[in-house]
Design a protein around this motif. Sequence first.
Motif, mmCIF file in Angstrom:
data_model
loop_
_atom_site.group_PDB
_atom_site.id
_atom_site.type_symbol
_atom_site.label_atom_id
_atom_site.label_comp_id
_atom_site.label_asym_id
_atom_site.label_seq_id
_atom_site.Cartn_x
_atom_site.Cartn_y
_atom_site.Cartn_z
ATOM 1 N N ARG B 251 0.834 -1.216 0.000
ATOM 2 C CA ARG B 251 0.000 0.000 0.000
ATOM 3 C C ARG B 251 0.863 1.259 0.000
ATOM 4 N NH1 ARG B 251 -3.230 -3.373 3.053
ATOM 5 N NH2 ARG B 251 -2.273 -2.744 5.012
ATOM 6 N N LYS B 252 1.945 1.221 0.792
ATOM 7 C CA LYS B 252 2.833 2.386 0.832
ATOM 8 C C LYS B 252 3.494 2.617 -0.527
ATOM 9 C CE LYS B 252 5.330 3.072 4.768
ATOM 10 N NZ LYS B 252 6.080 2.622 5.975
ATOM 11 N N PHE B 253 3.902 1.520 -1.166
ATOM 12 C CA PHE B 253 4.534 1.645 -2.478
ATOM 13 C C PHE B 253 3.530 2.172 -3.508
ATOM 14 C CE2 PHE B 253 5.670 -0.193 -6.653
ATOM 15 C CZ PHE B 253 6.880 0.458 -6.843
ATOM 16 N N GLU B 254 2.319 1.624 -3.473
ATOM 17 C CA GLU B 254 1.297 2.091 -4.424
ATOM 18 C C GLU B 254 0.980 3.571 -4.207
ATOM 19 O OE1 GLU B 254 -2.028 -0.493 -5.322
ATOM 20 O OE2 GLU B 254 -3.339 1.248 -5.637
ATOM 21 N N ASP B 255 0.862 3.972 -2.934
ATOM 22 C CA ASP B 255 0.609 5.393 -2.638
ATOM 23 C C ASP B 255 1.738 6.267 -3.189
ATOM 24 O OD1 ASP B 255 -1.710 4.752 -1.407
ATOM 25 O OD2 ASP B 255 -0.978 5.038 0.654
ATOM 26 N N ALA B 256 2.976 5.823 -2.989
ATOM 27 C CA ALA B 256 4.122 6.613 -3.450
ATOM 28 C C ALA B 256 4.155 6.673 -4.977
ATOM 29 C CB ALA B 256 5.416 6.017 -2.906
ATOM 30 N N LEU B 257 3.849 5.537 -5.614
ATOM 31 C CA LEU B 257 3.854 5.500 -7.077
ATOM 32 C C LEU B 257 2.733 6.403 -7.627
ATOM 33 C CD1 LEU B 257 5.208 4.252 -9.544
ATOM 34 C CD2 LEU B 257 3.658 2.294 -9.360
ATOM 35 N N GLU B 258 1.585 6.353 -6.963
ATOM 36 C CA GLU B 258 0.471 7.209 -7.378
ATOM 37 C C GLU B 258 0.837 8.684 -7.208
ATOM 38 O OE1 GLU B 258 -3.276 6.399 -5.393
ATOM 39 O OE2 GLU B 258 -4.361 7.003 -7.216
ATOM 40 N N GLU B 259 1.578 8.985 -6.147
ATOM 41 C CA GLU B 259 1.989 10.367 -5.902
ATOM 42 C C GLU B 259 2.913 10.857 -7.020
ATOM 43 O OE1 GLU B 259 3.262 10.910 -1.816
ATOM 44 O OE2 GLU B 259 4.103 12.893 -2.325
ATOM 45 N N VAL B 260 3.868 9.996 -7.418
ATOM 46 C CA VAL B 260 4.761 10.355 -8.529
ATOM 47 C C VAL B 260 3.944 10.596 -9.797
ATOM 48 C CG1 VAL B 260 6.557 9.497 -10.092
ATOM 49 C CG2 VAL B 260 6.786 9.173 -7.622
ATOM 50 N N CYS B 261 3.037 9.662 -10.095
ATOM 51 C CA CYS B 261 2.228 9.768 -11.323
ATOM 52 C C CYS B 261 1.372 11.033 -11.293
ATOM 53 C CB CYS B 261 1.338 8.545 -11.497
ATOM 54 S SG CYS B 261 2.249 7.032 -11.845
ATOM 55 N N LEU B 262 0.779 11.338 -10.123
ATOM 56 C CA LEU B 262 -0.083 12.518 -10.042
ATOM 57 C C LEU B 262 0.736 13.786 -10.230
ATOM 58 C CD1 LEU B 262 -2.913 13.639 -9.592
ATOM 59 C CD2 LEU B 262 -2.430 13.736 -7.141
ATOM 60 N N GLU B 263 1.909 13.821 -9.601
ATOM 61 C CA GLU B 263 2.747 15.010 -9.725
ATOM 62 C C GLU B 263 3.144 15.232 -11.202
ATOM 63 O OE1 GLU B 263 6.755 16.482 -7.643
ATOM 64 O OE2 GLU B 263 5.517 15.263 -6.294
ATOM 65 N N LEU B 264 3.505 14.141 -11.875
ATOM 66 C CA LEU B 264 3.885 14.247 -13.291
ATOM 67 C C LEU B 264 2.672 14.620 -14.145
ATOM 68 C CD1 LEU B 264 6.236 11.118 -13.642
ATOM 69 C CD2 LEU B 264 6.933 13.522 -13.435
ATOM 70 N N ALA B 265 1.518 14.020 -13.839
ATOM 71 C CA ALA B 265 0.301 14.290 -14.612
ATOM 72 C C ALA B 265 -0.085 15.760 -14.502
ATOM 73 C CB ALA B 265 -0.839 13.396 -14.111
ATOM 74 N N LEU B 266 -0.024 16.296 -13.281
ATOM 75 C CA LEU B 266 -0.405 17.700 -13.083
ATOM 76 C C LEU B 266 0.596 18.632 -13.766
ATOM 77 C CD1 LEU B 266 -1.769 17.800 -9.430
ATOM 78 C CD2 LEU B 266 -2.955 17.342 -11.580
ATOM 79 N N ALA B 267 1.883 18.271 -13.710
ATOM 80 C CA ALA B 267 2.899 19.086 -14.388
ATOM 81 C C ALA B 267 2.632 19.095 -15.895
ATOM 82 C CB ALA B 267 4.288 18.534 -14.094
ATOM 83 N N MET B 268 2.190 17.949 -16.416
ATOM 84 C CA MET B 268 1.897 17.825 -17.848
ATOM 85 C C MET B 268 0.710 18.721 -18.232
ATOM 86 S SD MET B 268 1.631 14.174 -19.732
ATOM 87 C CE MET B 268 0.077 13.690 -19.000
#
Lengths: 400, 400
Positions: B251-268
């Motif tokens: 769960r911690k890994f998925e949360d962290a991966l989702e955080e990376v993806c969200l940060e990149l998605a919003l930057a995009m």
Amino acid sequence: MGQVRHITLPAGFVAAGVHCGIKTTGAEDLAVIVAEKSVPAAILTTSNQVVGAPVIQCRKILPKGYGKIRGIVINSGVANVCTGKQGLTDAENMAGQTAKLIDAQAGEILVASTGVIGHPLPMSKIRRGIAAAVKSLGRGNDSSVVRAIMTTDTKEKSAVVQTRIGGETVTLAGIVKGAGMIAPSLATMISVITTDAKIAPSLLYRTFKAATAETFNAVTIDSDQSTSDTAIVMASGLAGGKIQYGTSAHRKFEDALEEVCLELALAMVRDGEGATKLIRVRVKSAATKTDAAAAAKSVANSPLFKCAIHGRDPNWGRIVMAVGKSAAKVDPNKLSVSIGGTRVYAKGQPVKFGHRTVREYLKGDTVDVEIDLGLGREKFTAYTCDLSGAYITINADYHT
Amino acid sequence: MGQVRHITLPAGFVAAGVHCGIKTTGAEDLAVIVAEKSVPAAILTTSNQVVGAPVIQCRKILPKGYGKIRGIVINSGVANVCTGKQGLTDAENMAGQTAKLIDAQAGEILVASTGVIGHPLPMSKIRRGIAAAVKSLGRGNDSSVVRAIMTTDTKEKSAVVQTRIGGETVTLAGIVKGAGMIAPSLATMISVITTDAKIAPSLLYRTFKAATAETFNAVTIDSDQSTSDTAIVMASGLAGGKIQYGTSAHRKFEDALEEVCLELALAMVRDGEGATKLIRVRVKSAATKTDAAAAAKSVANSPLFKCAIHGRDPNWGRIVMAVGKSAAKVDPNKLSVSIGGTRVYAKGQPVKFGHRTVREYLKGDTVDVEIDLGLGREKFTAYTCDLSGAYITINADYHT
């Protein structure tokens, strides 16, 4: 601005358009179109789940989409959408007052409104307008009628088609308002078609649906779908023999009705917000009709494609992309694309073509794109316009 | 333009970005990102039916979407899409040469290209670029790597997130290129994420899919879908304990991966073509998750809505229209809308609100729209940008 006859050209109809004070420009903003007696009519309305009060009122009057009516009252400037219970009462009162003044039943008058959303109708202005319009009803007012339904449309849009049925000339005439915008309103299509053909309400409805499938329903300005779209046809029955289903008379009538609808649809696209070009996206050799329509509409709705055509860029990559993202069955290796008759992509392979020739072609005001899916026999043409900076200006920079 | 560490911050990765001569500006246009040994990886690619040769090559290497690889080679400037058999050979050769130079198998190198469509890759430039990049592989090149995947992106986009797993710090880092355009190409998203987490390929894939569902897959710039979209994650396994399905570490890994993806998605989204604002369209109280996503994406894709936000117009009518035209179940009488926390439409009724306040709010660079369907418990947030005249300029006025 001469008094060109159209909507009252078929026998049995009178109309008037007046300025009642909604538009600040002083232009006409209220129209009444009336048959001299109760006549067969059919109506098609938006498939948006959120609909305006006038649409709800029309559906109450013609729940099956057809029946007999006396006419329609239309205002522009305020859409009467998202106006709660007051909106429903106002739509009912518009119809009721019109009915009373022309000696009809309240259930015999349809109603349509287009313009600003979320504002109540200015009912005292509308009441005065209806009274004035009914007083002016006649056959010399067609231009003021079409102007009364316009919002930011820049051109009066009408069409007349005649055909021979039962040894007599039958006339069909229509008017339309297109994707105009008074912020914060919605793009709204309203069309009224009159004819003196003799046809039963249910067959009129069925024929109208068929005639709009590849005309009004093949048009897209910007992929957004109004809460108010309304198209109405009324048939006075004063010309030609009775039209029966499946006869050659029926086919001729359907062809003529489709011609009116297509002419109005194309006029609407040409007058789309910010449009400088009419684009016809023809998909052929699709496995199914549904596939053909899905592929054509996906291209016609693609902002990247529409920007490219605006920029006179023969950007077939964006066409291929939009076909690929559609729900249509696509085999990339069988896909070919032509622009203005020049093949630019053939069976999954880029083709050397005269860029200068295609760029020159794209300077014209009508652009034909043909997509060959190479999978079957079905075809569909979607109609759209280019996407220009003026679209943004109209929809972003002009404030409420 | 300092050498900020990101993509090589997780242990076990080296990378380099070089200019090989595709971009006329002299900017970096080729990147190689490599794990020191064969590592678990997962890939997600476009759902467009027409796909570029690099996507076909990646699917050949990882047919299930996961497996073990050594790295990826990426070029920008030419997309290698719609390039026929030559394109497939070129993609294969890019991977093959990279593999050879780093002592890997050809089947261990993924490949991605972004840029002009329909043009063959300039293979002699690319070959020189790969040789130069492999020579420069290291940990000090992250900025040149992210620049090498950019097209008309205006900003370098990266994200780093750390979490504690098995008593150790696990690092996840990602880079992304967004909706850039070199006419006549397509908007193309490419993202590479590295992590030193220890996780099996199949679980990495499953977790990546989950982490992208409401991040990368909740983003829309202009509703057009690229033929090249590619997102890749590689996990070196050098930090933290082995991640097992369903554990708190997972769960911690998925949360962290989702955080990376969200940060990149919003930057995009913030760097979308012509964008001046990030818009978050949050739908809540939907009957189903599918409904929530459909309604949110319909609003996020509406050009009229996006123009209104660009024009700082609190045009809730366009929001209601876009919700109504979506496939989501909607009851107009239960529908409410807020903009920046101000309720503008409540249960099917317009609301008196401070127009000046909302207009002031809309001057900000982030806009929150909340739509309450009033039907259930599901929610979804879609991310988009405003539609400005600059979008048209980028996509129409700049010619091929």
